[in-house]
Write an enzyme that holds these catalytic residues in place. Structure first.
Site, PDB file in Angstrom:
ATOM      1  CG  ASP A  29      -0.315   0.115   2.383  1.00  0.00           C
ATOM      2  OD1 ASP A  29       0.660  -0.369   2.667  1.00  0.00           O
ATOM      3  OD2 ASP A  29      -0.857   0.415   3.576  1.00  0.00           O
ATOM      4  N   GLY A  30       1.962   1.190   0.564  1.00  0.00           N
ATOM      5  CA  GLY A  30       2.902   2.545   0.859  1.00  0.00           C
ATOM      6  C   GLY A  30       3.407   2.757  -0.538  1.00  0.00           C
TER       7      GLY A  30
ATOM      8  CB  THR B 204       2.346  -6.878   1.837  1.00  0.00           C
ATOM      9  OG1 THR B 204       2.174  -7.017   3.214  1.00  0.00           O
ATOM     10  CG2 THR B 204       0.897  -6.903   1.352  1.00  0.00           C
TER      11      THR B 204
ATOM     12  CG  ASP C  65       2.099  -6.986   6.573  1.00  0.00           C
ATOM     13  OD1 ASP C  65       2.956  -7.648   7.042  1.00  0.00           O
ATOM     14  OD2 ASP C  65       2.697  -5.901   6.549  1.00  0.00           O
TER      15      ASP C  65
ATOM     16  CG  MET D 117       6.746  -9.614  11.368  1.00  0.00           C
ATOM     17  SD  MET D 117       7.828  -9.467   9.737  1.00  0.00           S
ATOM     18  CE  MET D 117       9.316  -8.444  10.652  1.00  0.00           C
TER      19      MET D 117
ATOM     20  NE  ARG E  46      10.195  -8.454   4.823  1.00  0.00           N
ATOM     21  CZ  ARG E  46      10.669  -7.414   5.414  1.00  0.00           C
ATOM     22  NH1 ARG E  46      10.011  -6.970   6.366  1.00  0.00           N
ATOM     23  NH2 ARG E  46      11.939  -6.828   5.102  1.00  0.00           N
TER      24      ARG E  46
HETATM   25  O1  F6P Z   1       5.156  -4.962   5.796  1.00  0.00           O
HETATM   26  C1  F6P Z   1       5.928  -6.210   5.878  1.00  0.00           C
HETATM   27  C2  F6P Z   1       6.466  -6.089   7.430  1.00  0.00           C
HETATM   28  O2  F6P Z   1       7.433  -7.140   7.351  1.00  0.00           O
HETATM   29  C3  F6P Z   1       5.681  -5.948   8.583  1.00  0.00           C
HETATM   30  O3  F6P Z   1       4.895  -7.041   8.838  1.00  0.00           O
HETATM   31  C4  F6P Z   1       6.455  -5.447   9.558  1.00  0.00           C
HETATM   32  O4  F6P Z   1       5.804  -4.672  10.488  1.00  0.00           O
HETATM   33  C5  F6P Z   1       7.619  -4.641   8.686  1.00  0.00           C
HETATM   34  O5  F6P Z   1       7.442  -5.134   7.518  1.00  0.00           O
HETATM   35  C6  F6P Z   1       9.077  -4.547   9.250  1.00  0.00           C
HETATM   36  O6  F6P Z   1       9.849  -3.821   8.531  1.00  0.00           O
HETATM   37  P1  F6P Z   1      11.320  -3.832   8.564  1.00  0.00           P
HETATM   38  O7  F6P Z   1      11.684  -4.981   7.384  1.00  0.00           O
HETATM   39  O8  F6P Z   1      11.868  -2.653   7.975  1.00  0.00           O
HETATM   40  O9  F6P Z   1      11.814  -4.263  10.018  1.00  0.00           O
END
Ligand code: F6P
Length: 379
Positions: free
Chosen positions: A124-125, A157, A159, A201, A305
């Site tokens: 979304d961002g 994503t 999420d 997450m 991830r």
């Molecule tokens: O949006 C994906 C995500 O993994 C979220 O679930 C989590 O809050 C965020 O990114 C973590 O961000 P970063 O990789 O910048 O620590």
């Protein structure tokens, strides 16, 4: 750097992966490359490190061909085009040219690369940013200016919070990783008669916690969409603990508030952006005061991830990639590709940017959790 259009290709398209990585991204880039080159004889330029690759000078690009995007691209996690969550925005001095904004630097890059269209794979961002770039272009374009900035967006994503699509690339693999981790945690919880709190997450949506929690057969699931009461949770966990089961698992989504109603966020990166962290530990400490069992917490973090892309993510990535190229061939731009009830569709980006898809508290998955006797909060 200036790219001349090659005479034997009718179009040059760009591909860019924006935001955090997840599994299935390489499969999507590969599908785009194979379809664009083999079916249409187009040229495909990969932009490295997300929007950053379009902001800096020299531009950060890589030529994508079917030979470059070999079979390993379907089976590997992460992104070979590299990731950037836009934190390392260059200063304009680094660009080598003077731009009034990063949006202008992006539009300049689009024209310099001789692109006819660009596919953005993001969340979304990233879509919000894309919408903003498009608005910037429309506001500032002069008569007789270069051709329009044409784009197609593909949701990705872990999420799964992109609106109007049942799924985004990466979500299914993340669920798989979380379920496997909880299976492992179940074994140690059982061996030690412990209560384990597992933080997952998901940012402001509880999809990962809810689906993975149900699939892993846990005892309580806390998501940001549903409030909870620490005493009710403790009572439920104590009951489970005192049963023959003698251990319990609680899954908590990272953005769930503490029993006192606080959001646990902190800045740990050099970008100074706030990220959720710590609710698992906080909840475990509070539960420890209220139940007779030993309590531990574990935060699954970025392991969610990674992982070999699940077959569902591979197929989704291929479907999204082919659909994106087909839309370019049909000159239907400004669209976000979505999957609704199993079918590919597309909607205009203005409908998606800025809308968050959260868990439907009246939906089937919440009902299933309740029906299985899982504590899910005040529903
Ligand atoms: O949006 C994906 C995500 O993994 C979220 O679930 C989590 O809050 C965020 O990114 C973590 O961000 P970063 O990789 O910048 O620590």
């Amino acid at each position: 750097m200036f790219f001349k259009r090659e005479s034997n290709v009718s179009k040059t398209i760009g591909v860019l992966v924006s935001g955090g990585d997840c599994s299935g991204l390489n499969a999507a880039v590969r599908a785009i490359t194979h379809h664009a080159t083999k079916t249409f004889n187009w040229r495909v330029v990969g932009i490295q490190r997300g929007y950053w690759g379009m902001w800096v000078r020299p531009l950060q690009t890589i030529e994508l061909t079917p030979e470059v995007c070999d079979h390993q691209w379907v089976s590997s996690g992460g992104t070979f085009l590299r990731a950037n969550k836009n934190y390392h925005a260059p200063t304009f001095a680094d660009c080598g040219k003077t731009f009034s904004s990063l949006d202008e630097a992006f539009c300049d890059a689009y024209h310099t690369l001789g692109l006819n269209a660009i596919i953005i794979i993001g969340g979304d961002g990233s879509f919000k940013k894309l919408n903003q770039i498009h608005d910037f272009y429309n506001k500032t374009k002069k008569k007789g200016d270069h051709q329009e900035i044409n784009f197609i967006a593909i949701p990705k994503t872990i999420d799964n919070d992109v609106a109007y699509t049942d799924l985004a690339i990466g979500h299914e693999t993340a669920l798989d990783v979380v379920v496997e981790a909880i299976d492992n945690i179940q074994a140690t919880a059982e061996s030690h008669d412990r209560v384990m709190v597992v933080e997952v997450m998901g940012r402001d949506a509880g999809h990962i916690a809810l689906k993975a929690g149900v699939a892993a057969g846990v005892d309580a699931i806390l998501i940001p969409e549903i409030s909870y009461n620490i005493n009710d949770l403790a009572q439920h966990i104590e009951k489970v603990y005192q049963s023959v089961q003698k251990h319990a698992i609680v899954v908590v989504a990272e953005s769930v508030k503490t029993p006192d109603g606080d959001s646990l966020k902190s800045a740990i990166g050099d970008d100074e952006q706030m990220r959720y962290r710590g609710i698992g530990f906080n909840l475990a400490s509070r539960l420890k005061e209220k139940v007779s069992a030993e309590v531990r917490s574990v935060s699954l973090g970025h392991v969610q991830r990674g992982g070999r892309p699940h077959i569902k993510d591979r197929l989704l990535a291929n479907r999204f990639g082919v659909h994106a190229v087909d839309l370019i061939a049909k000159k239907q731009f400004g669209r976000v590709i979505v999957v609704v009830n199993g079918k590919m569709a597309d909607i205009h980006i203005s409908e998606v940017a800025d809308v968050l898809q959260t868990v439907d508290v009246n939906g089937e998955m919440v009902h299933i959790a309740q029906s299985l006797g899982i504590y899910i909060g005040n529903v």
